[in-house]
Design an enzyme around this catalytic site. Structure first.
Site, PDB file in Angstrom:
ATOM      1  CG  HIS B 159      -1.210  19.989 -21.065  1.00  0.00           C
ATOM      2  ND1 HIS B 159      -0.599  21.228 -21.108  1.00  0.00           N
ATOM      3  CD2 HIS B 159      -2.033  19.931 -22.137  1.00  0.00           C
ATOM      4  CE1 HIS B 159      -1.050  21.896 -22.159  1.00  0.00           C
ATOM      5  NE2 HIS B 159      -1.912  21.118 -22.803  1.00  0.00           N
ATOM      6  CD  GLU B 160      -2.155  13.324 -18.304  1.00  0.00           C
ATOM      7  OE1 GLU B 160      -1.930  12.391 -17.526  1.00  0.00           O
ATOM      8  OE2 GLU B 160      -3.142  13.348 -19.070  1.00  0.00           O
ATOM      9  CG  MET B 161       4.157  11.831 -16.778  1.00  0.00           C
ATOM     10  SD  MET B 161       4.189  10.036 -16.599  1.00  0.00           S
ATOM     11  CE  MET B 161       5.838   9.789 -15.952  1.00  0.00           C
TER      12      MET B 161
END
Lengths: 506, 401
Positions: B159-161
């Protein structure tokens, strides 16, 4: 209320577990006649003190003074005097009433009340001001003040080494009376403190502190040594508090140890005050009627105290189970390791135990509180003449190898802690250059200001010129923004930075 | 989000053209605040003049710093700067470290809960990176012990990078400019021509850059070093409230870093509709730490609204007001928390809350803010600027710079 129940439960469980493992058989008194003198007491704290000491000197130091004296009279402001004072100044406060918070962020200031025929200078918080005296400088002395009705503390230190807090009368100042924190080498002596809803004297996260000859009463905790090392608590008169003398680790603090505490020659009497601590505070857990409480603090020596009339128990050694309302701390050791109980006078303790203590006693079919209780059942403790006391949980304690701590006259250092000097990269000019100037000046390339190389060419052998310009810059070059003044650095620091700048080769 | 894409691709194309210009040479100088000493950048600060009890780096005005990370080369530091700003590190080239840790937003993102790849709204806010060199645990719940360990989280979190170790290595090794820059930063590892970029080099370089984000030159610091006029009367009043035992702020937000680096259970509320966050209870596997979060540094706090782990408080004034609301006043029904003992009812007045905010604003200092690369080795655009720019236009603001 729920929290108290939870604590009782925790203590009861411990007591129960203990009972399962040990029969409670009274042993016959053994009469011993020593054949050889016992060893001398040693501690890591004492080693440091004696290593620094070439002579016998017990708290013989004073904080530095320069001869400057400032007199504050009734109607004037103490803080104005502090602002005007140079390091080394003695501020003499005449009798009168002073309604202010005094903060001291300079080194070597002495704040000294003048007492005339019993009349003190009074600092009055009127129930609205936070703290009476805040200090952060080194070499601070505060004495001869009468402080009352503040919301927070009477005297609070945040860092600051080599401090003396003495001869103050403190009445009802909220959370703590005297609270030095995060400093090394201090004396708290001859203060009279009462009516405090946490600790009358609270030494927090400190090293090398003597708390001696104070009178503390009518407070929740008399004297607290918390997350500190090398503390001597001696000759204090501690009565009618909820708990008398405490040495413990509070979980969740950044300095996580407590060790080498000597508690000796104190009067710990009738500490049966109702617990009126703030809900949620650690001391709200102290059972009413506790003479001494050692929680998770290591190498505590209890010697020649007179501990009488404390209605729950004389002294309690325990772990964090007493602090059931705080989150646990995996980095702090909860056990009160190596407790050492030398000879003490203990009488009339435990006559009317608090409910939580009664619950623990009930597991042993007991109703009266003991002189000494160890809820952990430590196996590395020692006690002299255990047959003299009513004890609980001390079956694994051995005989102490020493009889007294007379080798430790003080835990304060014979000379003040020096400022940090002569270490690598401690050059003030270098630190100021890289730490401040380098934000705008790089050696060979353009940043916000011109490169250091260009400044070197302009100023050559004239660091004074740079130092003077930096204090009050004027716009010199159209191709660079005007330099912000750097007068926040004192003359010495600016000159040192300028010299460093001129000598830089890369 | 969809309408962004054509613009992004357009800008990507032009950026690729730019990247074919002359090769990047890494900076051979240390960033401000550091001295080049035997090839390595070492931190220098006036705070190094001061002692600190038990070397813990907590105390008062003239107290030494906690232990810190330094000792990287200038080239490693500069390589880290390029990596930090380069969205090529994410799975689809849309998210860089700087997306959530933007230099112009106090190395945070101005959001209560950060937004990762594909617009994923994350459960917590992005902590500021100012002064991470001095920290010994990372993430709001303290679950990582080093910056290297920490960055593995966002890099590879879907969900982040959204990247993964193999993809990241393949991507970087596939960009000649990066191979060339890694060879400059890690010359010993690149003696043979076919040496490949390794993950530990990526982590070391980004760490090298992050530890240069030092902020110790605020007006507060000038006061601490002895310049009494650095703060105004109301600000000093605020400082005295801050360190008083009534407000007790300084007991956990301890100078000089304004954090004691411990986990504390405060019982702050989540944003409307968000479930209660158990915080450090999970990594510590410790029920008594339920709702516990790391005490954040307050340096540059003015720049990183909204506040608390999930951004419930929009302003500093709201954040400080929480502390005078009473123990557990915002704890949801049914939660039994071991609220920290310093959370009590200090009964601070409205004036005192205002003064606290005045003081907190004296902790602002961006004098060592690093420059952002004008072009990236990947040829991509520094995405955090694009997103911020468009976001601002959406709010009807024009950016004339």
């Amino acid at each position: 209320m729920n929290k108290i129940v939870a604590v009782v439960g925790a203590l009861a469980l411990l007591g129960g577990g203990y009972y399962l493992g040990n029969a409670n058989q009274p042993e016959p008194t053994v009469i011993k006649v020593p054949t050889a003198p016992k060893a001398e007491f040693t501690s890591s704290g004492a080693d440091e003190v004696s290593a620094a000491s070439g002579k016998v000197s017990v708290r013989a130091w004073e904080t530095p003074t320069s001869g400057e004296v400032i007199i504050v009279k009734d109607g004037e402001s103490i803080q104005d005097a502090v602002k005007a004072a140079q390091p080394g100044a003695v501020i003499k406060v005449m009798p009168g009433t002073y309604k202010e918070t005094v903060y001291v962020d300079k080194d070597n200031i002495t704040l000294s009340g003048v007492i005339e025929r019993g009349a003190y200078p009074v600092m009055d918080g009127e129930g609205v001001r936070n703290d009476a005296v805040l200090y952060s400088g080194n070499g601070f002395t505060v004495e001869n003040l009468y402080i009352t009705k503040y919301k927070g503390n009477a005297i609070m230190g945040q860092a600051g080494n080599n401090y003396i807090i003495r001869n103050n009368i403190i009445v009802d100042t909220g959370v703590y009376g005297i609270f030095p924190q995060l400093g090394k080498n201090g004396i708290v002596a001859h203060n009279v403190i009462s009516g405090i809803e946490d600790a009358a004297i609270y030494v927090g996260m400190s090293d090398n502190v003597d708390v001696v000859y104070n009178q503390v009463f009518d407070s929740v905790a008399g004297i607290e040594i918390e997350n500190s090392r090398s503390a001597l608590v001696e000759g204090n008169f501690v009565y009618n508090n909820t708990g008398g003398i405490l040495a413990f680790i509070t979980p969740g603090l950044p300095i996580k140890t407590c060790s080498d505490v000597i508690i000796r020659n104190n009067f710990v009497v009738d500490n049966n005050h109702e617990n009126f601590a703030i809900p949620g505070s650690l001391v709200s857990n102290i059972p009413q009627g506790t003479g001494m409480l050692i929680m998770a603090c290591d190498d505590v020596v209890v010697e020649q105290n007179i501990i009488t009339g404390n209605e729950s128990m004389g002294m309690l050694f325990t772990d964090f189970s007493l602090a059931g309302n705080a989150a646990t701390d995996p980095d702090a050791d909860p056990r009160p390791n190596r407790p050492k109980i030398l000879n003490n006078i203990m009488r009339d303790n435990g006559k009317n135990p608090a409910p939580m203590v009664r619950a623990v006693l009930a597991t042993q079919m007991l109703t009266r509180g003991p002189d000494v209780i160890d809820t952990v059942g430590m196996d590395d403790g020692c006690i002299l003449n255990p047959e003299r006391y009513r004890t609980f949980g001390l079956e694994k304690y051995g005989d102490c190898e020493f009889e007294n701590t007379k080798t430790v006259l003080t835990y304060t250092l014979p000379e003040p802690v020096p400022p940090r000097v002569n270490e690598t990269n401690m050059d003030k000019g270098k630190l100021a250059y890289y730490g401040v100037c380098a934000g705008c000046h790089a050696y060979g390339s353009r940043m916000i200001g011109p490169p250091t190389q260009i400044i070197q060419a302009l100023y050559m052998d004239n660091p004074e010129g740079i130092a003077a310009y930096a204090a009050a810059p004027v716009r010199k070059r159209d191709d660079y923004p005007e330099m912000p003044p750097q007068g926040h650095l004192d003359d010495e620091t600016r000159l040192a930075a300028a010299k460093f700048m001129l000598g830089l080769t890369r | 989000m969809k309408r962004l894409l054509p613009m992004l691709f357009a800008s990507l194309a032009s950026a690729v053209a730019l990247a074919q210009a002359e090769p990047i040479v890494l900076n051979a100088d240390c960033p401000p605040g550091f001295e080049l000493s035997t090839g390595q950048c070492e931190l220098r600060s006036l705070y190094q003049l001061y002692p600190s009890l038990q070397d813990a780096g907590v105390g008062g005005l003239k107290t030494g710093l906690p232990g810190w990370r330094d000792g990287f080369t200038p080239q490693q530091t500069d390589l880290g700067r390029y990596l930090f700003f380069d969205p090529v590190l994410s799975r689809d080239g849309t998210v860089s470290c700087a997306t959530c840790h933007a230099p112009d937003r106090g190395f945070s993102d101005g959001l209560g809960r950060s937004v990762g790849i594909n617009g994923s709204v994350l459960p917590r806010s992005a902590p500021s990176l100012w002064n991470v060199a001095f920290l010994n645990s990372f993430f709001w719940d303290g679950r990582a012990d080093s910056l290297e360990e920490q960055m593995v989280g966002p890099l590879f979190d879907k969900h982040e990078m959204g990247s993964d170790p193999q993809l990241l290595l393949d991507t970087l090794n596939g960009i000649p400019a990066y191979r060339q820059l890694f060879a400059q930063a890690f010359p010993a590892d690149f003696k043979s021509g076919d040496a490949e970029i390794r993950l530990d080099q990526v982590y070391a370089a980004i760490t090298a850059f992050q530890v240069t984000l030092v902020s110790l030159n605020s007006r507060y610091d000038q006061y601490a070093h002895g310049y009494a006029d650095a703060l105004t009367e109301p600000e000093i009043e605020g400082l005295n409230i801050f360190r008083s035992f009534v407000a007790r702020c300084a007991e956990c937000h301890t100078p000089p870093l304004f954090t004691n680096q411990q986990v504390a259970v405060l019982g702050t509320p989540e944003p409307e509709g968000m479930p209660f966050d158990p915080g450090a209870q999970i990594p510590m596997n410790e029920p008594s730490q339920r709702g516990g979060f790391k005490v954040p540094s307050l340096r540059n706090i003015e720049l990183t609204a909204p506040y608390m782990h999930s951004g419930r408080f929009a302003t500093l004034r709201e954040a400080v007001s929480f502390y005078t609301g009473g123990r557990g006043h915002a704890v949801p029904e049914g939660e039994e928390l071991k609220i920290h003992w310093h959370i009590w009812e200090p009964n601070l007045t409205e004036d005192e809350l205002d003064r606290l905010v005045d003081f907190l604003k004296t902790l602002t200092d961006e004098s060592f803010k690093p420059e952002q690369p004008r072009r990236l080795p990947s040829g991509l655009q520094p995405m955090h600027q694009v997103i911020a720019y468009i976001g601002e236009n959406d709010n009807g603001e024009e950016d004339h710079e």
